[in-house]
Design an enzyme around this catalytic site. Structure first.
Site, PDB file in Angstrom:
ATOM      1  N   GLU A 112      37.958 110.192  64.458  1.00  0.00           N
ATOM      2  CA  GLU A 112      38.954 109.125  64.246  1.00  0.00           C
ATOM      3  C   GLU A 112      39.791 109.561  63.058  1.00  0.00           C
ATOM      4  OE1 GLU A 112      39.364 106.559  66.175  1.00  0.00           O
ATOM      5  OE2 GLU A 112      37.588 106.879  67.403  1.00  0.00           O
ATOM      6  N   GLU A 128      35.837 104.686  69.834  1.00  0.00           N
ATOM      7  CA  GLU A 128      34.716 103.912  69.312  1.00  0.00           C
ATOM      8  C   GLU A 128      34.854 102.492  69.836  1.00  0.00           C
ATOM      9  OE1 GLU A 128      35.005 104.442  65.043  1.00  0.00           O
ATOM     10  OE2 GLU A 128      33.923 106.336  65.161  1.00  0.00           O
ATOM     11  N   ASN A 179      38.778 104.283  52.539  1.00  0.00           N
ATOM     12  CA  ASN A 179      39.751 103.176  52.536  1.00  0.00           C
ATOM     13  C   ASN A 179      39.128 101.811  52.861  1.00  0.00           C
ATOM     14  OD1 ASN A 179      39.435 104.141  55.201  1.00  0.00           O
ATOM     15  ND2 ASN A 179      41.317 103.150  55.806  1.00  0.00           N
ATOM     16  N   CYS A 201      44.318 103.045  58.213  1.00  0.00           N
ATOM     17  CA  CYS A 201      44.868 104.014  59.165  1.00  0.00           C
ATOM     18  C   CYS A 201      45.782 103.335  60.182  1.00  0.00           C
ATOM     19  CB  CYS A 201      43.723 104.726  59.877  1.00  0.00           C
ATOM     20  SG  CYS A 201      42.557 103.567  60.598  1.00  0.00           S
TER      21      CYS A 201
END
Ligand code: NDP
Length: 493
Positions: free
Chosen positions: A261, A474, A163, A295
């Site tokens: 993630e 992260e 993405n 996301c």
């Protein structure tokens, strides 16, 4: 306009993308390639290596032999090389942005102004962060001291999605490399082009051979070979929750260090006391940027009942005005959906929403295009109302230009609805009441909350989700800690 854009490109149509192993650009051992499709035209425009575990092994061997030199290089020297890479990304912004737009379907202006500059920042940020990375010491009265060593791990694996291809690829490899590791990375086979251009940048910047290796190919072949590799003890993965579960299933019994993630189904909570105009505008941005394929996009919009109708009218009017079209045209706000497979998936969710009793307020179908985009994968930005919060449309990740609207009456009710999905990545809250903003932020089950804004990112902050949106964080020191091994030394004196 189009001619100018293509003139910016340094890659040739139908170019064969190559793996980057031990500093060389190589065809896969199988010599097999996959078609790479431009989603705006539906046409194959390049070919991506269909690599397998043999290429992963080659990449691992290169990374392993580069490790000693790279990990023992002073951080300032590693930093200098990474800064050179950042500089080259900046200089090649237009070329990379065009490649990303063609490969992924996002508007060219978005790639130019957002994604590629952010890829540059990712590298720049960790190149400088490593010079300030320190560890703790704990004195025990006056008889002993503990100090903590944080050392590079070795060869780490990084797997990234389609993405935000270069943005998320660099978000992983930058801290991994800065911390002194060598990397075997796998970009998404659906959007491999900018990772390929990035390998050329690494060569030009003088990154020592084998420090970064990029193996292109399918997830179940290359990705799983990386995850199952017995000497790659650390995996950083961004992608779907189902893939994350598969990775965890293989990696957990091998006791690998994992950062996952994963997906999201993010609530966007609009209270009646919000700054109305700003909220509508920001909600449109949060819903449809990058065709809703981020996301962090809000996909469930909960609006306090007293302003529901007003919000609905204003929101739908702005969404209907978004121009969907050729990603290379400056005025396009919503580009192409990344692949035919994903296009079909998003449309199937719109059908599901109708079956579940949803009412389409705008959009709801594929957008038919003329000219060079006639066979592209375009979907009208879609707003749906009339669904309960527990139906599949409101529980499952669609990851496209589709959002639902629902009214609520109380803070307790909206929190229950917001927290009702298996996901917990991000949440957006719009209110001018400071106390309410803090209270709701603390009670929402997600890793990230934005108040009166969306996707305002400071790279020092922890990034990640709870529940099925992921494990670990992260960003900033969190990433550098993840990519280092921790050892405590206790000295008695
Ligand atoms: P996938 O999970 O399908 O793929 C992600 C990466 O994993 C790709 O490189 C893919 O390769 C690879 N892969 C696929 N199967 C395996 C396997 N068995 N073992 C190892 N690697 C594998 O995700 P998408 O690419 O479809 O990306 C969209 C998803 O990513 C959405 O769910 C989205 O929410 C999530 N995402 C999460 C973010 C976050 O920060 N939490 C940020 C961005 C996206 P291939 O492409 O070849 O299949």
């Amino acid at each position: 306009m189009l001619r100018n854009c293509f003139a910016l490109s340094r890659f040739e149509p139908m170019e064969k993308i190559l793996n980057f192993i031990n500093g060389d650009l190589l065809a896969p051992i199988s010599n097999q390639f996959l078609d790479n499709v431009n989603p705006a035209t539906g046409e194959v425009y390049s070919h991506c290596p269909d690599s397998d575990e043999r290429d992963v092994e080659l990449a691992y061997a290169a990374a392993e032999s580069a490790f000693l030199g790279w990990s023992e290089m002073p951080a300032t020297d590693r930093s200098k090389i990474l800064l050179k890479i950042a500089k080259l990304i900046e200089e090649r912004n237009d070329e990379l942005a065009l490649a990303e737009s063609i490969d992924q379907g996002k508007p060219l202006w978005l790639a130019k102004l957002g994604e590629i500059p952010r890829a540059q920042s990712n590298i720049h940020f960790f190149a400088t962060a490593i010079e300030h990375f320190a560890s703790e010491s704990h004195a025990m009265g006056n008889h002993a001291i503990n100090y903590t060593l944080r050392t590079p791990i070795g060869v780490v694996g990084c797997i990234s999605p389609w993405n935000l291809p270069l943005y998320l690829f660099t978000w992983k490899i930058a801290p991994a490399l800065a911390a002194g590791n060598c990397v075997v990375a796998k970009p998404s086979e659906i959007t491999p082009m900018t990772a390929y251009l990035f390998s050329k940048i690494c060569k030009d910047a003088g990154l020592p051979k084998g420090v970064l290796n990029i193996v292109h190919g399918m997830g179940p072949k290359v990705g799983s070979a990386l995850v199952a590799h017995e000497k790659i003890t650390t995996i950083s993965f961004t992608g779907g929750t189902k893939t994350g579960a598969e990775i965890a299933r293989i990696a957990a019994p091998m006791f690998k260090k994992l950062s996952l993630e994963l997906g999201g189904k993010n609530p966007n909570i609009v209270f009646a006391d919000c700054d109305f105009e700003k909220t509508v505008k920001e909600s449109v941005r949060a819903s449809f940027t990058n065709q809703g394929e981020i996301c962090l996009c809000g996909s469930r919009i909960y609006v306090e009942r007293s302003i529901y109708e007003r919000f609905k009218i204003a929101f739908v009017e702005q969404v209907a005005a978004l121009s969907v079209g050729d990603p290379l045209t400056d005025t396009t706000k919503v580009g192409a959906i990344v692949s035919k497979l994903h296009f079909d998936k998003v449309l199937s969710y719109i059908e599901l929403a109708k079956e579940e009793g949803g009412h389409i307020l705008t959009g709801g179908k594929a957008k038919l295009m003329d000219g060079r985009c006639a066979n592209g994968f375009f979907i009208e930005p879609t707003v749906i109302e009339g669904l309960g919060h527990l139906c599949r449309t409101n529980q499952e990740e669609i990851f496209g230009p589709v959002v639902t609207l629902q009214p609520f009456d109380t803070e307790e009710e909206v929190l229950e609805m917001a927290n009702s999905t298996p996901y917990g990545l991000a949440c957006t809250v719009f209110t001018e009441n400071l106390t309410k903003a803090h209270r709701v932020s603390s009670k929402v089950k997600s890793g990230i909350v934005w108040v009166n804004c969306w996707l305002l990112r400071d790279l020092r902050t922890p990034f990640g989700g709870v529940k099925q949106s992921g494990v670990g964080r992260e960003g900033g020191w969190e990433a550098l800690r993840f990519f280092t091994e921790t050892k405590n030394v206790c000295v008695k004196y």
